[in-house]
Design a protein around this motif. Structure first.
Motif, PDB file in Angstrom:
ATOM      1  N   ILE A  38     -11.647  -6.323   5.302  1.00  0.00           N
ATOM      2  CA  ILE A  38     -10.948  -5.429   6.220  1.00  0.00           C
ATOM      3  C   ILE A  38     -11.703  -5.355   7.542  1.00  0.00           C
ATOM      4  CG2 ILE A  38     -10.232  -3.051   6.629  1.00  0.00           C
ATOM      5  CD1 ILE A  38      -8.497  -4.466   4.583  1.00  0.00           C
ATOM      6  N   GLY A  59      -6.413  -3.970  -3.158  1.00  0.00           N
ATOM      7  CA  GLY A  59      -6.632  -2.526  -3.137  1.00  0.00           C
ATOM      8  C   GLY A  59      -5.451  -1.762  -3.702  1.00  0.00           C
ATOM      9  N   ALA A  74       0.827  -1.208   0.000  1.00  0.00           N
ATOM     10  CA  ALA A  74       0.000   0.000   0.000  1.00  0.00           C
ATOM     11  C   ALA A  74       0.861   1.258   0.000  1.00  0.00           C
ATOM     12  CB  ALA A  74      -0.928  -0.002   1.207  1.00  0.00           C
ATOM     13  N   ARG A 120      -7.503   4.190   0.821  1.00  0.00           N
ATOM     14  CA  ARG A 120      -8.758   4.937   0.718  1.00  0.00           C
ATOM     15  C   ARG A 120      -8.483   6.434   0.518  1.00  0.00           C
ATOM     16  NH1 ARG A 120     -13.586   2.153   1.947  1.00  0.00           N
ATOM     17  NH2 ARG A 120     -14.449   4.082   1.106  1.00  0.00           N
ATOM     18  N   TRP A 155      -4.898   0.224   4.689  1.00  0.00           N
ATOM     19  CA  TRP A 155      -6.188   0.467   4.042  1.00  0.00           C
ATOM     20  C   TRP A 155      -6.533   1.955   4.062  1.00  0.00           C
ATOM     21  CZ3 TRP A 155      -8.632  -2.292   0.714  1.00  0.00           C
ATOM     22  CH2 TRP A 155      -9.981  -2.067   0.441  1.00  0.00           C
ATOM     23  N   GLN A 212     -13.779  -4.042   1.481  1.00  0.00           N
ATOM     24  CA  GLN A 212     -13.976  -3.484   2.813  1.00  0.00           C
ATOM     25  C   GLN A 212     -14.519  -4.528   3.784  1.00  0.00           C
ATOM     26  OE1 GLN A 212     -13.456   0.074   3.726  1.00  0.00           O
ATOM     27  NE2 GLN A 212     -13.443  -1.015   5.688  1.00  0.00           N
ATOM     28  N   ALA A 233      -8.978  -7.521   9.697  1.00  0.00           N
ATOM     29  CA  ALA A 233      -7.773  -6.684   9.698  1.00  0.00           C
ATOM     30  C   ALA A 233      -7.235  -6.439  11.092  1.00  0.00           C
ATOM     31  CB  ALA A 233      -8.066  -5.348   9.023  1.00  0.00           C
ATOM     32  N   GLU A 244      -2.955  -3.694   8.802  1.00  0.00           N
ATOM     33  CA  GLU A 244      -3.843  -3.729   7.649  1.00  0.00           C
ATOM     34  C   GLU A 244      -4.765  -2.502   7.629  1.00  0.00           C
ATOM     35  OE1 GLU A 244      -1.920  -7.189   8.372  1.00  0.00           O
ATOM     36  OE2 GLU A 244      -3.553  -6.578   9.717  1.00  0.00           O
ATOM     37  N   HIS A 245      -5.249  -2.095   8.812  1.00  0.00           N
ATOM     38  CA  HIS A 245      -6.082  -0.893   8.874  1.00  0.00           C
ATOM     39  C   HIS A 245      -5.296   0.341   8.426  1.00  0.00           C
ATOM     40  CE1 HIS A 245      -9.908  -2.212  10.462  1.00  0.00           C
ATOM     41  NE2 HIS A 245      -9.327  -2.892  11.437  1.00  0.00           N
ATOM     42  N   VAL A 280      -5.858  -5.823   1.036  1.00  0.00           N
ATOM     43  CA  VAL A 280      -4.962  -4.677   0.874  1.00  0.00           C
ATOM     44  C   VAL A 280      -4.170  -4.804  -0.422  1.00  0.00           C
ATOM     45  CG1 VAL A 280      -2.915  -3.517   1.791  1.00  0.00           C
ATOM     46  CG2 VAL A 280      -4.779  -4.136   3.334  1.00  0.00           C
TER      47      VAL A 280
END
Length: 207
Positions: A159, A133, A62, A175, A171, A156, A163, A167-168, A130
């Motif tokens: 997640i 994403g 990410a 986003r 994410w 989502q 998550a 991971e949060h 993730v």
């Protein structure tokens, strides 16, 4: 099959670069298909080497697609290069063949050295979400906004259910990048609409 990894390279003057990349395995060789132009392609062709990093820290995936590329690195063991410190496994590679292509040349890489640094317990659903994403974010310029919204809404779910803190965090980066892209596209659409409206006005209306 394509496997999601992080490829680390260095430029001719030693500047490191990280990029998430799907790779293929062909016997003992690794097949890379970096986009052209890209730092990854230039670095591999320029130095003849790369490192394949396998990690479950999806913040790296990410981070790389949202402008956060400053991850701890350590020197490779057998080639001039760097590997990801968080890698559970890494494979040091040497370029042996390039098949030219205007957009995505095919690079066949031979294994020079491999090492294990930790245990791989498998990806949970949030980690996989993730990574998916991150792929979406890397292709925002190619995908319709509605498809992005649908895909993110589905991811989502994983997640929310599975998550952890890492991971949060990853994410949230994704986003935020999507929101920024959509806001920029809205500005472009508004400006285009205003321009078209102005073009439709008669000389009397313009005055």
């Amino acid at each position: 099959m394509i496997f999601e990894t992080v490829v680390s390279t260095v430029s001719a003057d030693g500047k490191p670069h990280l990029a998430p990349m799907g790779v293929r395995y062909r016997g003992d060789d690794v097949i890379l298909m970096p986009f052209k132009p890209s730092a990854t392609y230039d670095n591999i062709v320029g130095t003849g080497h790369a490192v394949l990093n396998l990690t479950t820290d999806v913040r790296v995936f990410a981070g790389c697609v949202t402008g956060r590329r400053d991850w701890p690195l350590v020197p490779a063991e057998r080639i001039p290069g760097m590997r990801l410190q968080a890698a559970l496994n890494h494979v040091e590679l040497r370029l042996v063949e390039e098949r030219a292509d205007e957009q995505r040349p095919v690079l066949r890489m031979a294994r020079v050295h491999a090492a294990r640094h930790g245990d791989f317990a498998g990806f949970n659903r949030a980690q996989a979400a993730v990574i998916e994403g991150a792929v979406l974010v890397s292709r925002l310029h190619m995908l319709p906004a509605e498809k992005v919204r649908e895909e993110i809404a589905y991811l989502q779910i994983a997640i929310d259910k599975t998550a952890g803190p890492d991971e949060h965090e990853a994410w949230r980066w994704l986003r935020s990048a999507i929101a920024s892209h959509q806001a920029a596209m809205a500005v472009v659409r508004d400006a285009t609409a205003i321009q078209k409206q102005a073009q439709k006005q008669t000389p009397e209306q313009k005055s």
